[in-house]
Design an enzyme around this catalytic site. Structure first.
Site, PDB file in Angstrom:
ATOM      1  N   GLY A 190       0.817  -1.216   0.000  1.00  0.00           N
ATOM      2  CA  GLY A 190       0.000   0.000   0.000  1.00  0.00           C
ATOM      3  C   GLY A 190       0.847   1.260   0.000  1.00  0.00           C
ATOM      4  CB  CYS A 248       1.718   2.933  11.618  1.00  0.00           C
ATOM      5  SG  CYS A 248       1.122   1.966  10.274  1.00  0.00           S
TER       6      CYS A 248
HETATM    7  N1  PLP Z   1      -3.275   2.563   3.888  1.00  0.00           N
HETATM    8  C1  PLP Z   1      -3.987   2.068   4.906  1.00  0.00           C
HETATM    9  C2  PLP Z   1      -5.377   2.571   5.111  1.00  0.00           C
HETATM   10  C3  PLP Z   1      -3.449   1.088   5.737  1.00  0.00           C
HETATM   11  O1  PLP Z   1      -4.182   0.609   6.746  1.00  0.00           O
HETATM   12  C4  PLP Z   1      -2.134   0.636   5.492  1.00  0.00           C
HETATM   13  C5  PLP Z   1      -1.512  -0.369   6.391  1.00  0.00           C
HETATM   14  O2  PLP Z   1      -1.648  -0.304   7.598  1.00  0.00           O
HETATM   15  C6  PLP Z   1      -1.425   1.178   4.418  1.00  0.00           C
HETATM   16  C7  PLP Z   1      -2.019   2.140   3.643  1.00  0.00           C
HETATM   17  C8  PLP Z   1      -0.014   0.733   4.100  1.00  0.00           C
HETATM   18  O3  PLP Z   1      -0.039  -0.534   3.472  1.00  0.00           O
HETATM   19  P1  PLP Z   1       1.285  -1.457   3.455  1.00  0.00           P
HETATM   20  O4  PLP Z   1       1.456  -1.990   4.832  1.00  0.00           O
HETATM   21  O5  PLP Z   1       0.970  -2.535   2.472  1.00  0.00           O
HETATM   22  O6  PLP Z   1       2.404  -0.597   2.993  1.00  0.00           O
END
Ligand code: PLP
Length: 393
Positions: free
Chosen positions: A75, A328
């Site tokens: 993401g 996070c």
């Molecule tokens: N966007 C949202 C809404 C998320 O919940 C997350 C992950 O926690 C991300 C982006 C980032 O995704 P990735 O962990 O695959 O980089």
């Protein structure tokens, strides 16, 4: 090593368990079929074919054509790619509109762009977590390169009206990106009507592997890759493909699409039961985002009089996995920017826990979690309340 059988996993917005069918699909590409998809011989073509099948399955989840799917590392990379592409294909535009409750993958990237001279406008939400669409419309300027709004919030589960936001952006002649990471597998995601230019996905939120994701790029939208150096992904993302992970992502997308309507009701019942029981057993709780449209997979609850960090430590002793705000944020002294944007008072901000459910969450785990959360909150409140003072002899 903690055995999964011993834990009560209610942190599915952080990551999800791999579906065993996904692992099975991936195994041959971790062992026997290790060819490079770019190689000309048949052994490479075998890997290439598998990547292309996965692309079809991800496209089916989104309702787009396979050619509109670019595989990425997740993401975070998809979001950075969409924003960078919007800026670099429109050199005269240096302004981004995003929401104040985006994931840090968007917000931190925007902060970096601000340091580099871009102008960023963040649109606020009301107490329910709903976006102010008039403010969004008013924020768009002649030099706006992109509007970016998440489909589903990772902390509260609140759903933004993506069709309406996309229509506003389109009417004002601005590209639109949505972070669909928490929406995939929870809502039908149809991008076919053409108002969405970019959509970001991540496999590990839908029972696929970590470190792989996708960016949907509408075929009429100008695109410039973030990573260059090879012709992979039709020259849209350089670097040898993570074949096994992509194969797993394809299978996860197929399973997510198939489970969508079947599981949504079961998870809603589970979540509603969880919230009702917690509210009945624990005084002074409030459910964040309750008055907005929410996906059934997320429950964000403030427990007056506790500190979420202390609650997480105690819950961990009972092997309950959940988080304060987003994963996070764990270890960060700052309380959730999402709940802050919703205007929660400080004591509720610091007293919030997020529980998130998936198709692997069982009734007995939720039942146990209700008991443990009730006990932990009571214990913490007893610790925090002033001691009784005895008067007299
Ligand atoms: N966007 C949202 C809404 C998320 O919940 C997350 C992950 O926690 C991300 C982006 C980032 O995704 P990735 O962990 O695959 O980089």
């Amino acid at each position: 090593m903690i055995e999964p059988a011993d834990i009560i996993y209610l942190d599915n917005n952080a990551t999800t368990q791999l579906d065993p069918a996904v692992v099975e699909e991936m195994m041959p590409f971790l062992t026997r079929s290790y060819g490079n998809p770019s190689s000309g011989y048949s052994f490479g073509a075998q890997a290439r074919d598998a990547v292309e099948l996965a692309r079809e399955l991800v496209a089916a989840l989104l309702g787009c054509t396979p050619g509109e799917v670019v595989f990425t590392s997740g993401g975070t990379e998809s979001i950075a790619t969409a924003i960078t592409s919007a800026l670099q294909t429109q050199n005269d535009r240096k302004h981004i509109v995003a929401t104040a409750v985006e994931h840090s993958a968007t917000l931190r990237f925007c902060e970096r762009l601000r340091e580099e001279g871009c102008d960023i406008t963040l649109i606020g939400v009301n107490e329910a977590g709903e976006l102010d669409l008039d403010a969004l419309n008013a924020a768009i300027r002649a030099d706006t390169a992109l509007v970016s709004a998440m489909w589903v919030n990772n902390e509260t589960g609140v759903i933004f009206p993506i069709a309406k936001i996309a229509a506003i952006a389109r009417e004002r002649g601005v590209l639109f990106h949505t972070d669909g990471v928490q929406a995939a597998g929870k809502l039908p995601l149809n991008v076919r009507n053409g108002a969405i230019n970019f959509l970001s996905l991540s496999a590990h939120k839908i029972h696929g592997p970590k470190g792989v994701g996708a960016l949907f790029v509408d075929r009429r939208t100008a695109f410039r890759p973030l990573l260059v150096g090879g012709e992979q992904e039709n020259s849209r993302r350089a670097g040898t493909e993570n074949v096994a992970a992509i194969v797993g992502f394809g299978k996860a997308a197929e399973l997510a699409a198939a489970a969508l309507s079947r599981e949504a009701e079961r998870i809603r019942t589970l979540r509603d039961w969880f919230e009702a029981e917690i509210a009945a057993r624990v005084s002074d709780v409030s459910i964040n985002g309750r008055d907005a449209q929410r996906v059934p997979h997320t429950s964000s609850i403030s427990f007056r009089g506790i500190e979420s960090d202390a609650a997480l430590i105690m819950l961990d002793r009972y092997n309950v996995c959940c988080s304060a705000g987003s994963a996070c944020r764990t270890g960060s002294p700052e309380p959730s920017h999402v709940l802050r944007a919703m205007g929660l008072p400080d004591e509720r901000l610091r007293a919030s826990l997020r529980f998130s459910f998936s198709r692997f969450t069982r009734d007995d785990q939720v039942e146990r979690a209700i008991e443990i959360v009730t006990r932990v909150v009571r214990d913490l409140r007893a610790l925090n309340s002033p001691p009784l003072v005895s008067v007299g002899a």
